[in-house]
Design a protein around this motif. Structure first.
Motif, PDB file in Angstrom:
ATOM      1  N   LEU A 167      99.910  92.398 -25.276  1.00 21.71           N
ATOM      2  CA  LEU A 167     100.061  91.563 -24.084  1.00 21.71           C
ATOM      3  C   LEU A 167      98.779  91.459 -23.268  1.00 21.71           C
ATOM      4  O   LEU A 167      98.772  90.858 -22.197  1.00 21.71           O
ATOM      5  CB  LEU A 167     101.187  92.102 -23.188  1.00 21.71           C
ATOM      6  N   SER A 168      97.694  92.049 -23.754  1.00 24.01           N
ATOM      7  CA  SER A 168      96.426  91.952 -23.031  1.00 24.01           C
ATOM      8  C   SER A 168      95.678  90.695 -23.459  1.00 24.01           C
ATOM      9  O   SER A 168      95.765  90.300 -24.622  1.00 24.01           O
ATOM     10  CB  SER A 168      95.526  93.133 -23.375  1.00 24.01           C
ATOM     11  N   PRO A 169      94.904  90.120 -22.560  1.00 26.33           N
ATOM     12  CA  PRO A 169      94.110  88.948 -22.973  1.00 26.33           C
ATOM     13  C   PRO A 169      93.116  89.314 -24.075  1.00 26.33           C
ATOM     14  O   PRO A 169      92.689  88.455 -24.825  1.00 26.33           O
ATOM     15  CB  PRO A 169      93.372  88.530 -21.697  1.00 26.33           C
ATOM     16  N   GLU A 170      92.763  90.601 -24.180  1.00 23.55           N
ATOM     17  CA  GLU A 170      91.797  91.017 -25.205  1.00 23.55           C
ATOM     18  C   GLU A 170      92.378  90.954 -26.617  1.00 23.55           C
ATOM     19  O   GLU A 170      91.626  90.943 -27.595  1.00 23.55           O
ATOM     20  CB  GLU A 170      91.332  92.464 -24.953  1.00 23.55           C
ATOM     21  N   SER A 171      93.712  90.936 -26.763  1.00 20.28           N
ATOM     22  CA  SER A 171      94.281  90.922 -28.117  1.00 20.28           C
ATOM     23  C   SER A 171      94.086  89.530 -28.714  1.00 20.28           C
ATOM     24  O   SER A 171      93.880  88.554 -28.005  1.00 20.28           O
ATOM     25  CB  SER A 171      95.774  91.269 -28.084  1.00 20.28           C
ATOM     26  N   LYS A 172      94.179  89.480 -30.049  1.00 20.93           N
ATOM     27  CA  LYS A 172      93.953  88.185 -30.703  1.00 20.93           C
ATOM     28  C   LYS A 172      95.226  87.340 -30.749  1.00 20.93           C
ATOM     29  O   LYS A 172      95.253  86.300 -31.374  1.00 20.93           O
ATOM     30  CB  LYS A 172      93.427  88.425 -32.118  1.00 20.93           C
ATOM     31  N   TYR A 173      96.287  87.800 -30.112  1.00 19.40           N
ATOM     32  CA  TYR A 173      97.512  87.001 -30.081  1.00 19.40           C
ATOM     33  C   TYR A 173      97.286  85.725 -29.261  1.00 19.40           C
ATOM     34  O   TYR A 173      96.464  85.697 -28.344  1.00 19.40           O
ATOM     35  CB  TYR A 173      98.664  87.831 -29.494  1.00 19.40           C
ATOM     36  N   THR A 174      98.041  84.681 -29.609  1.00 25.19           N
ATOM     37  CA  THR A 174      97.942  83.423 -28.864  1.00 25.19           C
ATOM     38  C   THR A 174      98.788  83.529 -27.592  1.00 25.19           C
ATOM     39  O   THR A 174      99.633  84.423 -27.474  1.00 25.19           O
ATOM     40  CB  THR A 174      98.489  82.248 -29.707  1.00 25.19           C
ATOM     41  N   ASP A 175      98.574  82.582 -26.682  1.00 27.29           N
ATOM     42  CA  ASP A 175      99.386  82.581 -25.451  1.00 27.29           C
ATOM     43  C   ASP A 175     100.871  82.495 -25.801  1.00 27.29           C
ATOM     44  O   ASP A 175     101.706  83.151 -25.177  1.00 27.29           O
ATOM     45  CB  ASP A 175      99.000  81.394 -24.557  1.00 27.29           C
ATOM     46  N   ALA A 176     101.193  81.671 -26.807  1.00 29.90           N
ATOM     47  CA  ALA A 176     102.608  81.502 -27.174  1.00 29.90           C
ATOM     48  C   ALA A 176     103.188  82.816 -27.692  1.00 29.90           C
ATOM     49  O   ALA A 176     104.337  83.154 -27.382  1.00 29.90           O
ATOM     50  CB  ALA A 176     102.742  80.418 -28.238  1.00 29.90           C
ATOM     51  N   GLN A 177     102.411  83.565 -28.454  1.00 30.69           N
ATOM     52  CA  GLN A 177     102.911  84.861 -28.944  1.00 30.69           C
ATOM     53  C   GLN A 177     103.113  85.833 -27.774  1.00 30.69           C
ATOM     54  O   GLN A 177     104.094  86.571 -27.725  1.00 30.69           O
ATOM     55  CB  GLN A 177     101.935  85.468 -29.957  1.00 30.69           C
ATOM     56  N   ARG A 178     102.160  85.809 -26.832  1.00 27.37           N
ATOM     57  CA  ARG A 178     102.298  86.714 -25.675  1.00 27.37           C
ATOM     58  C   ARG A 178     103.522  86.329 -24.834  1.00 27.37           C
ATOM     59  O   ARG A 178     104.252  87.191 -24.344  1.00 27.37           O
ATOM     60  CB  ARG A 178     101.029  86.694 -24.829  1.00 27.37           C
ATOM     61  N   GLU A 179     103.749  85.019 -24.696  1.00 26.09           N
ATOM     62  CA  GLU A 179     104.933  84.584 -23.931  1.00 26.09           C
ATOM     63  C   GLU A 179     106.217  85.042 -24.617  1.00 26.09           C
ATOM     64  O   GLU A 179     107.185  85.426 -23.970  1.00 26.09           O
ATOM     65  CB  GLU A 179     104.927  83.061 -23.770  1.00 26.09           C
ATOM     66  N   ALA A 180     106.208  84.982 -25.949  1.00 22.08           N
ATOM     67  CA  ALA A 180     107.400  85.435 -26.694  1.00 22.08           C
ATOM     68  C   ALA A 180     107.642  86.923 -26.439  1.00 22.08           C
ATOM     69  O   ALA A 180     108.790  87.363 -26.300  1.00 22.08           O
ATOM     70  CB  ALA A 180     107.229  85.168 -28.179  1.00 22.08           C
ATOM     71  N   LEU A 181     106.568  87.694 -26.341  1.00 19.17           N
ATOM     72  CA  LEU A 181     106.711  89.139 -26.065  1.00 19.17           C
ATOM     73  C   LEU A 181     107.298  89.358 -24.678  1.00 19.17           C
ATOM     74  O   LEU A 181     108.175  90.202 -24.473  1.00 19.17           O
ATOM     75  CB  LEU A 181     105.352  89.837 -26.167  1.00 19.17           C
ATOM     76  N   ILE A 182     106.830  88.569 -23.719  1.00 22.50           N
ATOM     77  CA  ILE A 182     107.328  88.723 -22.349  1.00 22.50           C
ATOM     78  C   ILE A 182     108.808  88.345 -22.273  1.00 22.50           C
ATOM     79  O   ILE A 182     109.605  89.002 -21.607  1.00 22.50           O
ATOM     80  CB  ILE A 182     106.482  87.874 -21.370  1.00 22.50           C
ATOM     81  N   ALA A 183     109.181  87.290 -23.006  1.00 20.11           N
ATOM     82  CA  ALA A 183     110.579  86.824 -22.952  1.00 20.11           C
ATOM     83  C   ALA A 183     111.530  87.761 -23.705  1.00 20.11           C
ATOM     84  O   ALA A 183     112.734  87.738 -23.464  1.00 20.11           O
ATOM     85  CB  ALA A 183     110.664  85.423 -23.557  1.00 20.11           C
ATOM     86  N   ALA A 184     110.993  88.593 -24.593  1.00 21.05           N
ATOM     87  CA  ALA A 184     111.865  89.376 -25.484  1.00 21.05           C
ATOM     88  C   ALA A 184     112.618  90.481 -24.749  1.00 21.05           C
ATOM     89  O   ALA A 184     112.086  91.111 -23.836  1.00 21.05           O
ATOM     90  CB  ALA A 184     111.038  89.992 -26.604  1.00 21.05           C
ATOM     91  N   ASN A 185     113.838  90.702 -25.190  1.00 21.95           N
ATOM     92  CA  ASN A 185     114.633  91.832 -24.704  1.00 21.95           C
ATOM     93  C   ASN A 185     114.511  92.990 -25.694  1.00 21.95           C
ATOM     94  O   ASN A 185     114.041  92.811 -26.814  1.00 21.95           O
ATOM     95  CB  ASN A 185     116.111  91.435 -24.596  1.00 21.95           C
ATOM     96  N   THR A 186     114.981  94.147 -25.245  1.00 19.68           N
ATOM     97  CA  THR A 186     114.872  95.346 -26.086  1.00 19.68           C
ATOM     98  C   THR A 186     115.534  95.155 -27.450  1.00 19.68           C
ATOM     99  O   THR A 186     115.053  95.648 -28.456  1.00 19.68           O
ATOM    100  CB  THR A 186     115.514  96.542 -25.354  1.00 19.68           C
ATOM    101  N   GLU A 187     116.648  94.412 -27.484  1.00 17.06           N
ATOM    102  CA  GLU A 187     117.378  94.294 -28.746  1.00 17.06           C
ATOM    103  C   GLU A 187     116.852  93.162 -29.644  1.00 17.06           C
ATOM    104  O   GLU A 187     117.431  92.859 -30.671  1.00 17.06           O
ATOM    105  CB  GLU A 187     118.889  94.099 -28.479  1.00 17.06           C
TER     106      GLU A 187
ATOM    107  N   ARG B 137     109.385  80.319 -35.737  1.00 15.84           N
ATOM    108  CA  ARG B 137     108.789  80.547 -37.051  1.00 15.84           C
ATOM    109  C   ARG B 137     107.587  81.466 -37.054  1.00 15.84           C
ATOM    110  O   ARG B 137     107.254  82.028 -38.089  1.00 15.84           O
ATOM    111  CB  ARG B 137     108.371  79.191 -37.657  1.00 15.84           C
ATOM    112  N   PHE B 138     106.866  81.576 -35.940  1.00 13.93           N
ATOM    113  CA  PHE B 138     105.662  82.397 -36.040  1.00 13.93           C
ATOM    114  C   PHE B 138     106.008  83.893 -35.981  1.00 13.93           C
ATOM    115  O   PHE B 138     107.134  84.274 -35.696  1.00 13.93           O
ATOM    116  CB  PHE B 138     104.575  81.993 -35.051  1.00 13.93           C
ATOM    117  N   LEU B 139     105.008  84.681 -36.302  1.00 12.68           N
ATOM    118  CA  LEU B 139     105.233  86.129 -36.400  1.00 12.68           C
ATOM    119  C   LEU B 139     104.694  86.841 -35.171  1.00 12.68           C
ATOM    120  O   LEU B 139     103.542  86.632 -34.774  1.00 12.68           O
ATOM    121  CB  LEU B 139     104.522  86.651 -37.664  1.00 12.68           C
ATOM    122  N   VAL B 140     105.527  87.662 -34.566  1.00 12.26           N
ATOM    123  CA  VAL B 140     105.103  88.472 -33.423  1.00 12.26           C
ATOM    124  C   VAL B 140     105.550  89.913 -33.692  1.00 12.26           C
ATOM    125  O   VAL B 140     106.730  90.235 -33.580  1.00 12.26           O
ATOM    126  CB  VAL B 140     105.750  87.971 -32.107  1.00 12.26           C
ATOM    127  N   TRP B 141     104.621  90.765 -34.112  1.00 13.79           N
ATOM    128  CA  TRP B 141     104.970  92.167 -34.313  1.00 13.79           C
ATOM    129  C   TRP B 141     105.324  92.777 -32.950  1.00 13.79           C
ATOM    130  O   TRP B 141     104.653  92.483 -31.951  1.00 13.79           O
ATOM    131  CB  TRP B 141     103.797  92.949 -34.898  1.00 13.79           C
TER     132      TRP B 141
END
Ligand SMILES: Cc1cc2nc3c(=O)[nH]c(=O)nc-3n(C[C@H](O)[C@H](O)[C@H](O)COP(=O)(O)O)c2cc1C
Length: 340
Positions: free
Chosen positions: A184-204, A303-307
């Motif tokens: 979730l840091s700007p330094e990671s190579k994830y795209t904004d869309a991937q970071r948004e998906a992480l923020i939206a995600a719930n524990t389950e 469809r994209f991958l977010v570890w």
């Protein structure tokens, strides 16, 4: 800080290492570069020896402080290479493990300096057979280890905040490893869309699966290793009515009580909207891969991958890595202070 040799060629690892050195130069480095480089054992085994060697030499030449090895049946070969070819003091050797048996092997046979106990909650790749971190960590800490010195053990998997770190330290870990939180840091190579998906995600919302490796074509991982990521598309498929509307269908034509017939078939096909569902329902690999490729290109969340590890539900802000470390440190101290 850890760089990954992973799938990249030696040239690009060399560039990353020289970038790391220039960024850290202000700290008056005394020759040693205070970063680690991670290697996937099975991938080193699979590539021509010279290629594997050039990846190891890149880090040895950069004088890195640590080497990290994981996921291989012959890690000893590569660890020996590092120890025999390092000039001066050998770099620290980290070995990530998913079971007590692997930890015992890493301590007694590989003489690892640091053991990373990676629980089943972890984001990214890991052993599908790993116990929960709580149990794995304690089983390693309580093991007698015969005549070998007691290992330094770090805890990894599903950790989100300073309270989590304080808990691991209280259990006896010497420190922790966190992966997802830094995506979730700007330094990671994830795209904004991937970071948004992480923020939206719930524990389950995370799932352990080989579906993502199948979809992106990285299919040579050893037996028993899968990966935890966001179950992409789940946010749509949770609500079939919403899904149906999204597809532009007439909602009045949908009977939710239908057990068979066209409505339930339609519903089933709509539920197969994401990589994991497709994989579980036996959709052809060719189709899964082409949808994945297109979804990654268009940054389609389904469809994209977010570890992501199970701690993702507690992560809801994008923060520079430095601030994350400071915040974790403060939170951890506050929690430890409550105990004393
Ligand atoms: C995006 C990502 C990439 C990772 N790559 C590697 C890797 O190349 N080698 C490795 O040993 N572990 C890798 N891991 C696992 C981490 O070492 C660590 O065990 C994990 O991130 C801890 O769980 P957490 O993500 O819930 O914090 C990766 C994890 C993530 C999230």
């Amino acid at each position: 800080m850890n760089l990954s040799a992973g799938y990249q060629p030696a040239d690009s690892l060399i560039s990353e290492l020289s970038l790391a050195r220039s960024l850290l130069e202000a700290q008056n480095l005394s020759g040693i570069l205070p970063v680690g480089v991670g290697y996937l054992g099975w991938l080193l085994d699979k590539m021509p020896f010279q290629e594997a060697e050039s990846l190891l030499i890149a880090a040895l030449t950069a004088n890195v402080q640590a080497f990290w090895f994981s996921f291989g049946s012959d890690l000893g070969k590569w660890i020996r290479y590092v120890r025999e070819n390092s000039s001066g003091k050998s770099p620290l050797i980290f070995v990530q493990v998913n079971s007590l048996e692997e930890a015992v092997y890493a301590v007694e046979n590989l003489e690892a300096d640091i053991i990373v106990a990676q629980g089943i909650e972890s984001g990214g790749h890991g052993g599908s057979y790993a116990p929960p971190l709580f149990d794995l960590l304690q089983s390693i800490l309580e093991h007698p280890f015969g005549s070998s010195p007691r290992p330094v053990v770090l805890a990894a998997g599903g950790l989100a905040n300073g309270a989590d770190i304080a808990l691991q330290l209280t259990l006896g870990a010497a420190g922790v490893v966190m992966g997802t939180r830094f995506l979730l840091s700007p330094e990671s190579k994830y795209t904004d869309a991937q970071r948004e998906a992480l923020i939206a995600a719930n524990t389950e919302d995370t799932v352990r699966t080989v579906a993502f490796d199948q979809a992106r074509g990285t299919i040579d991982w050893p037996e028993g290793i899968d990966g935890r990521g966001l179950r992409n598309g789940e946010f749509l498929t949770r609500d079939p009515y919403f899904t149906f509307l999204l597809e532009g269908a007439d909602p009045c034509s949908l009977s939710f009580t239908a057990q068979s017939g066209s409505n339930s078939e339609k519903l089933n096909s709509l539920m197969a909207l994401d990589t994991v569902s497709d994989f579980e329902q036996g959709v052809s690999l060719e189709l899964i891969q082409s949808k994945f490729k297109e979804g990654t290109r268009t940054q389609d969340r389904r469809r994209f991958l977010v570890w992501a590890g199970t701690g993702v539900g507690l992560m809801n802000r994008i923060m520079p890595a430095k601030d994350v470390v400071q915040e974790l440190h403060q939170e951890c101290q506050q929690h430890l202070a409550k105990l004393s």
